[in-house]
Scaffold this active site. Sequence first.
Site, PDB file in Angstrom:
ATOM      1  N   LYS A   1      29.280 -94.284   5.225  1.00  0.00           N
ATOM      2  CA  LYS A   1      29.595 -93.065   3.534  1.00  0.00           C
ATOM      3  C   LYS A   1      31.083 -92.931   3.778  1.00  0.00           C
ATOM      4  CE  LYS A   1      25.257 -91.236   4.007  1.00  0.00           C
ATOM      5  NZ  LYS A   1      24.485 -90.587   3.994  1.00  0.00           N
TER       6      LYS A   1
ATOM      7  N   LYS B   1      25.954 -85.193  12.010  1.00  0.00           N
ATOM      8  CA  LYS B   1      24.245 -85.899  12.254  1.00  0.00           C
ATOM      9  C   LYS B   1      23.495 -85.172  12.416  1.00  0.00           C
ATOM     10  CE  LYS B   1      26.911 -89.158  13.872  1.00  0.00           C
ATOM     11  NZ  LYS B   1      26.337 -90.364  13.062  1.00  0.00           N
ATOM     12  N   ARG B   2      21.694 -85.688  12.347  1.00  0.00           N
ATOM     13  CA  ARG B   2      21.332 -84.664  13.194  1.00  0.00           C
ATOM     14  C   ARG B   2      21.925 -83.962  14.456  1.00  0.00           C
ATOM     15  NH1 ARG B   2      16.258 -82.497  10.495  1.00  0.00           N
ATOM     16  NH2 ARG B   2      15.975 -81.768  12.943  1.00  0.00           N
TER      17      ARG B   2
ATOM     18  N   LYS C   1      22.056 -89.821  19.727  1.00  0.00           N
ATOM     19  CA  LYS C   1      23.524 -89.378  19.005  1.00  0.00           C
ATOM     20  C   LYS C   1      24.805 -89.329  19.591  1.00  0.00           C
ATOM     21  CE  LYS C   1      20.293 -89.082  14.733  1.00  0.00           C
ATOM     22  NZ  LYS C   1      21.288 -90.251  13.825  1.00  0.00           N
TER      23      LYS C   1
ATOM     24  N   HIS D   1      12.587 -97.179  10.371  1.00  0.00           N
ATOM     25  CA  HIS D   1      13.387 -96.482  11.043  1.00  0.00           C
ATOM     26  C   HIS D   1      13.941 -95.834  12.172  1.00  0.00           C
ATOM     27  CE1 HIS D   1      14.400 -96.131   6.689  1.00  0.00           C
ATOM     28  NE2 HIS D   1      12.968 -96.133   6.725  1.00  0.00           N
TER      29      HIS D   1
ATOM     30  N   THR E   1      23.517 -93.648   8.221  1.00  0.00           N
ATOM     31  CA  THR E   1      24.645 -93.929   7.177  1.00  0.00           C
ATOM     32  C   THR E   1      25.591 -92.769   6.976  1.00  0.00           C
ATOM     33  OG1 THR E   1      22.613 -92.724   6.801  1.00  0.00           O
ATOM     34  CG2 THR E   1      22.273 -94.836   6.440  1.00  0.00           C
TER      35      THR E   1
HETATM   36  C1  26Q Z   1       8.157 -86.448  12.854  1.00  0.00           C
HETATM   37  C2  26Q Z   1       7.113 -86.003  13.430  1.00  0.00           C
HETATM   38  C3  26Q Z   1       7.117 -84.567  12.692  1.00  0.00           C
HETATM   39  C4  26Q Z   1       7.123 -84.467  11.887  1.00  0.00           C
HETATM   40  C5  26Q Z   1       8.491 -84.929  11.465  1.00  0.00           C
HETATM   41  C6  26Q Z   1       9.041 -86.201  11.836  1.00  0.00           C
HETATM   42  C7  26Q Z   1       9.661 -86.855  11.815  1.00  0.00           C
HETATM   43  C8  26Q Z   1      10.408 -86.173   9.586  1.00  0.00           C
HETATM   44  C9  26Q Z   1      11.707 -87.200   9.577  1.00  0.00           C
HETATM   45  C10 26Q Z   1      10.718 -88.081  11.724  1.00  0.00           C
HETATM   46  C11 26Q Z   1      11.779 -88.655  11.796  1.00  0.00           C
HETATM   47  C12 26Q Z   1      12.385 -88.350  10.328  1.00  0.00           C
HETATM   48  C13 26Q Z   1      13.666 -89.056  10.266  1.00  0.00           C
HETATM   49  C14 26Q Z   1      14.135 -90.075  10.771  1.00  0.00           C
HETATM   50  C15 26Q Z   1      15.428 -90.438  10.053  1.00  0.00           C
HETATM   51  O1  26Q Z   1      16.278 -89.910   9.504  1.00  0.00           O
HETATM   52  N1  26Q Z   1      16.044 -91.623  10.802  1.00  0.00           N
HETATM   53  C16 26Q Z   1      17.120 -92.277  10.612  1.00  0.00           C
HETATM   54  O2  26Q Z   1      16.563 -93.039   9.359  1.00  0.00           O
HETATM   55  C17 26Q Z   1      18.045 -93.409   8.589  1.00  0.00           C
HETATM   56  C18 26Q Z   1      18.208 -94.464   7.729  1.00  0.00           C
HETATM   57  O3  26Q Z   1      17.574 -95.357   8.176  1.00  0.00           O
HETATM   58  C19 26Q Z   1      18.930 -94.432  10.241  1.00  0.00           C
HETATM   59  O4  26Q Z   1      19.700 -95.029   9.317  1.00  0.00           O
HETATM   60  C20 26Q Z   1      19.049 -93.658  11.134  1.00  0.00           C
HETATM   61  O5  26Q Z   1      19.260 -94.766  12.127  1.00  0.00           O
HETATM   62  C21 26Q Z   1      17.340 -92.959  11.490  1.00  0.00           C
HETATM   63  O6  26Q Z   1      18.212 -92.377  12.789  1.00  0.00           O
END
Ligand code: 26Q
Length: 796
Positions: A641, A531-532, A537, A345, A637
């Site tokens: 939506k 979004k985050r 972004k 991802h 995503t």
């Molecule tokens: C990393 C290290 C320590 C703790 C947590 C994390 C962590 C947690 C969640 C790192 C990344 C995430 C989430 C990432 C994420 O949501 N990525 C997104 O995934 C979507 C679905 O595929 C894409 O549409 C987005 O582009 C992408 O940013």
Amino acid sequence: MSLTTTQFIKDYRAAALTLFADQLENLSVRQQYAALAFVVKGYYATDWAKTKADYDARQQKQLYYFSIEFMPGQLLGSNLLNLGIKTVVEAGLHRLTLDPATLYAAEGDPGLGNGGLGRLASAFLDAMASVGMAGNGNGIRYQYGLFEQRFVDGYQVELPDDWLRDPYMWETRKENRAVIVKFGGQVELRPRRNGSLQAIYHNAEDVLAVPYDIAMVGYHTKRVNTLRLWAAEPVPGRAHNLAEKSRVTEITQILYPDDSNTTGRELRLRQEYFFVSAGVQSIITHFKRQHEDLHLLPQFVAIHINDTHPAMAVLELMRILLDEEQMTWDEAWAITVATLSYTNHTLMTEALESWPEPMFAGLLPRLYQVAQEVDRRFRATYTKRYGELLVNRAAPLGDGQLRMAYLAVIGSHAVNGVAKLHSELLKDSVLKDLYTLFPARFNNKTNGITPRRWVQLADQPLADLLDQTLGQDWRRDPRQLEQLRAKATTPQFLTALHAAKRQNKVALAAVIQATLGLTVNPDAIFDVQIKRLHAYKRQLLHVFGILEAYRALKAGEDRPARVHVFGAKAAPSYRYAKAVIKLINAVADLVNHDPDVAGRLQVAFLPNYGVTLAEHIIPAADISEQISLAGTEASGTSNMKLMATGALTLATLDGANIEMRAAAGPASMAMFGLTAEEVAQKQRDHSYNARAVYEADPVLHAVVDMLTDGSIPGIASEGPEIVTELLDYNDTYFVLADFQSYVTASRQLDQLWQAPAEWGKRVVENLAASGQFSADFTVQRYGREVWNVLPEHPVD
Ligand code: 26Q
């Protein structure tokens, strides 16, 4: 299912009595909700049990989607919709003089994820049940979800999300399916008589993994799949002092916020092994009840690794096949690779997971041995043909770390990115070497969303209009929306579309009023970015656009009114992101109180963005901001939506935006900015000079200066901090480079707004094309091309 209003009322009254020993009328809203959820759970209970029994009886291959995050959202409305009893139940509630909306709102929203990745996992479960695929989720039952966000003086403040304070109505504790997960200690490999090795554990710490199952109800399919979330508990009957006990329960206590600053934390590693080991063990146990021979595992089981967080499934499955099933390495490896598949991802190198070898070895000694052997054999197999250099770069162990993305590729038969561009970039950036070794494994699966939640449930004005216009078939197959293209220039339809949108905007205006005390103009353009909060972004670019408009309006220009709506959480330790949050709130304060722009420019930053708030914001959007630096957003995503509810997209050529435009037509979107290739070129030849761009553009110069010259009160430290990143650190994400073309594209949307028929035509093109981004299609592609699990109710 078939249900009459009368029967429902009878069931509901009975449930109220059973649960709370009182009449429905005397209960609190929360209790009324709980009783309603209880009734609904009863309505699908038989199908849930039957689905499981059917899979077993038919020896159906099952997919297990391993994900450290799930974000199902509220389930009452979607369960009613999917069971086909929403209308009947709402009629019953009305007869009881209860307000359905109030009861829906009483449900909590399990925030067991950070954002896109977690929401995608839940969308896939909903989609699989809805096309009749045998697909289940495997994850963690965090006691606390992602923090609740509040703003104090414009700053983000984080509060714990104690979502289990009220009992969660949709879960079922399955103590009879608990398993033991082992941590730490030493492993002894003792030779058996037959020459194989027996792994004996000394001083290992045993943790009980207890599953809580949540039903994933299919849309009109009678399929009810399972999301299984694991909780850590002390093993009963063993002496545990408080310290030991909390060392166990802390494993599933908190969700880690998406945060590269916390990478390498041992507790995170324990979380990962905990749910992977519990999941794999329970799959194997179940498999052995159905089948004699574990060699057949890939014929009946597929395990999907959602990002690298569950990548140690490679090692755990190997451990079980080797140690417990006494297979040879080659047999075990063939089964493992055939069973597993992996989705990446992110392209951000700093976000790629790796574990220091000593930490990994200390916590998971047996898995570490397996990792060493995977590494040894990998090197032995490929060095001769590909050379030491490449093999060194691509091996699972390197630089003293276990590199999870590499392990995932090596141990899986299929690897995919989440949009076409992303899947291509993976092959020539972070996974380049592994692509050289395993080109056939690489594929693309563009993300999807569930139009049931975002259109049918969240946007009822639009859904009703679609029913009147097309009949109901689009609800099952959203590609039927293509027929809307015939209406793109029909004034009546466009008027009705506009009325539906306006209704949603009035509803969101009420939410904004209640939350922020701000009265917004529902006839303004609602310009949304949700979004985050991440530098890549580029919420900052959006802010610069607001400041440009503010200056123009103050200078007497006439522009269509806009309300800018933001929703975004920042990781608690992400300093820059928090500075941008403060900036947005400070800009909101400035413009919302300036009589010169009253009703023409407003900013609403709604706190605590999540699935439920998204359901209020998305249907009300006119403009969808998808403005990441090209080549950084894997897919996105929220873009899909917002498209599905009739917003026009203001976007860079990044992630799935590219495919959305291809689907809707070249004029359907306002595109701007550098391409991924142009960005890469500038990064390679170091030709980007942010300060030169700033000096050359007087409008940009004036906007940037507002951050430091006191024009925006309250950002004395954040303003300069952000400007330092832009001018002294050369603007990592090319905000200044894209500013001019961003403003131009945004102004084109203003023009379009003033020609409502033109605007409406573009909206229709987007709605018509949005159907192909349904997750139903995405999971069917995974099913055909990766998992070999086929839909019983295909949408094709
Ligand atoms: C990393 C290290 C320590 C703790 C947590 C994390 C962590 C947690 C969640 C790192 C990344 C995430 C989430 C990432 C994420 O949501 N990525 C997104 O995934 C979507 C679905 O595929 C894409 O549409 C987005 O582009 C992408 O940013």
